[in-house]
Structures are given as C-alpha cells and as structure tokens.
Enzyme design. Structure first.
Site, PDB file in Angstrom:
ATOM      1  N   GLY A  13       0.861  -1.221   0.171  1.00  0.00           N
ATOM      2  CA  GLY A  13       0.100   0.011  -0.456  1.00  0.00           C
ATOM      3  C   GLY A  13       1.288   1.064  -0.244  1.00  0.00           C
ATOM      4  N   SER A  14       1.959   1.195  -0.745  1.00  0.00           N
ATOM      5  CA  SER A  14       2.793   2.807  -1.126  1.00  0.00           C
ATOM      6  C   SER A  14       1.788   3.509  -1.883  1.00  0.00           C
ATOM      7  CB  SER A  14       4.466   2.390  -1.017  1.00  0.00           C
ATOM      8  OG  SER A  14       4.308   2.310  -2.686  1.00  0.00           O
ATOM      9  N   ASN A  15       1.301   3.106  -2.072  1.00  0.00           N
ATOM     10  CA  ASN A  15       0.673   4.316  -2.819  1.00  0.00           C
ATOM     11  C   ASN A  15      -0.590   4.647  -2.158  1.00  0.00           C
ATOM     12  OD1 ASN A  15       1.018   4.962  -5.876  1.00  0.00           O
ATOM     13  ND2 ASN A  15       1.579   2.819  -6.450  1.00  0.00           N
ATOM     14  N   MET A  92      -4.412  -6.955  -7.308  1.00  0.00           N
ATOM     15  CA  MET A  92      -3.820  -7.550  -7.596  1.00  0.00           C
ATOM     16  C   MET A  92      -5.244  -8.367  -8.141  1.00  0.00           C
ATOM     17  SD  MET A  92      -0.917  -5.951  -7.901  1.00  0.00           S
ATOM     18  CE  MET A  92      -0.157  -7.268  -8.960  1.00  0.00           C
ATOM     19  N   ASN A 109      -7.158   2.891 -11.998  1.00  0.00           N
ATOM     20  CA  ASN A 109      -6.286   2.304 -12.097  1.00  0.00           C
ATOM     21  C   ASN A 109      -4.916   3.535 -12.156  1.00  0.00           C
ATOM     22  OD1 ASN A 109      -4.571  -0.325 -10.820  1.00  0.00           O
ATOM     23  ND2 ASN A 109      -4.410  -1.067 -13.014  1.00  0.00           N
ATOM     24  N   HIS A 111      -0.879   2.157 -13.279  1.00  0.00           N
ATOM     25  CA  HIS A 111      -0.228   1.291 -14.092  1.00  0.00           C
ATOM     26  C   HIS A 111       1.218   1.207 -14.170  1.00  0.00           C
ATOM     27  CE1 HIS A 111       0.885  -2.520 -16.554  1.00  0.00           C
ATOM     28  NE2 HIS A 111       1.632  -1.519 -17.880  1.00  0.00           N
TER      29      HIS A 111
END
Ligand code: GRF
Length: 200
Positions: A13-15, A92, A109, A111
């Site tokens: 969960g770094s984003n 994922m 999303n 990418h």
C-alpha cells in the site's frame, strides 16, 4: 461536494499512503473523502497503515472464490457507501465484467508502464530486462480489458541512471506516488473530461 472514494489494495500500500497523505493535507484535501480502504487479502500490510491514518478499513478474502462470486459479494458490500470512485492502488485482481458494470467509469488504476506498450503484471521487470531508458506511468479508467481503459494521464520516468531492478522500481514508485494524486486531482475537480480522454 467532496467525492466519496474507496481505495482498493492487496499488499504493502505505498501508493495508498501517498494518496492518504495528499487527502489529509495535500492536493486532494478539498476534493475527496476516503470512505474506506478495502483489501481482498487479510494479510495486506496496507490495512494496518490505513488504520493508523484513522481511515475505515474492510477486508473480504478472495482466496478460493470464483472471480464473479467474489465480485458480486464486494459489489453488494459496497452498496451502502454510495461511492463516487474506486481507486485501485496495487489491487492485484482482475475485475469481472459484473464489477465493471456496477462502477462504469468510476474505477481508476495506476499502471507502472505505458498501457499501450505493456499490460499486466511485471512492468518494472519488463522495463529493466529490455533496458528501457525511459518508462511511463499510466493512470487510467478500468474497463473490461487488462489495462485497456481510457487514459487519464501518463508520466515519463527517467531510468537511465538505474543499474538494478530495485533502482528501476524505486524511481518508478517515487513517480507513481506523486503522479497518482495529480491525475486524481484532475478527475475529481472536473478538469479531466472523460469524453476527451483517449484509449491507450
Ligand atoms: C505499484 O507499482 C502499482 O502501480 C501496481 O502495483 C504496485 C503496488 O504497489 N499496480 P503499492 O502496494 O502501492 O506499494
């Protein structure tokens, strides 16, 4: 009105952390509100971090369930939240057409490659193995395909100084962390118009 969002994660969960920081006191502050952080894996490290931020969290385990059965369960669970957007941040799982239909043009999303060049998992490995001098991060709407939805924005990442896969990932992730919020800001503020967006 602030957009009501859910952030979907499966792992570290770094984003998500970068988004939560920008929602707390950065460029997304007046634009959205996190109704929940959702994970499909109970062991997702990001869940604990979200709790530390004081954000509601929820998990429904996907393991062992058929894609559509699981998605139906999640769609049912999310109904009461009346979400404006679902923001995928390292989620994922490929979403079934059933899920996409329930949230058409509302799922976004990030990418870690140009979606016109590379789709699916392993984008940083691909960039490293192919000795790419540059790669691009893409933020896009999610449709029934894998990384085929309308592009919100692309951001170039310079990989010329990167000698290892770890360095490629580090450079890419650092860019992801700032770029995702910037792209979401455009959508939530109305600056980005879906009609004007192009396919990969
Ligand atoms: C990121 O590279 C993201 O672009 C991809 O999966 C990774 C998730 O990392 N979809 P994190 O969980 O946000 O740290």
């Amino acid at each position: 009105m602030k957009k009501k969002i859910a952030i979907f994660i499966s792992g570290r969960g770094s984003n998500m952390v970068a988004l939560l920081n920008n929602i707390k006191e950065g460029i997304l502050k007046d634009l959205c509100r996190v109704e929940l952080v959702f994970a499909n894996k109970p062991e997702a490290a990001g869940l604990k971090i979200a709790e530390e931020f004081g954000v509601p969290t929820a998990c429904i385990e996907s393991k062992g369930k058929k894609r559509e059965d699981f998605d139906r369960e999640v769609v049912e669970f999310l109904k009461e939240y009346n979400l404006d957007y679902i923001v995928l941040a390292g989620y994922m799982r490929i979403l079934s057409p059933l899920f996409i239909a329930a949230y058409r043009n509302k799922i976004i999303n990030i990418h870690p490659a140009d979606t016109s060049e590379f789709q699916g998992i392993g984008a940083y490995e691909w960039a490293f193995e192919n000795k790419k001098a540059f790669t691009k991060i893409t933020v896009h709407f999610v449709d029934e395909g894998v990384d085929t939805g309308k592009v919100i924005g692309k951001q170039i990442v310079d990989l010329q100084g990167c000698k290892t896969l770890e360095e490629v990932e580090k450079a890419g992730l650092a860019m992801e962390h700032s770029f995702y919020s910037e792209a979401l800001r455009k959508v939530f503020s109305g600056e980005y118009k879906l009609e004007e967006g192009s396919k990969p």
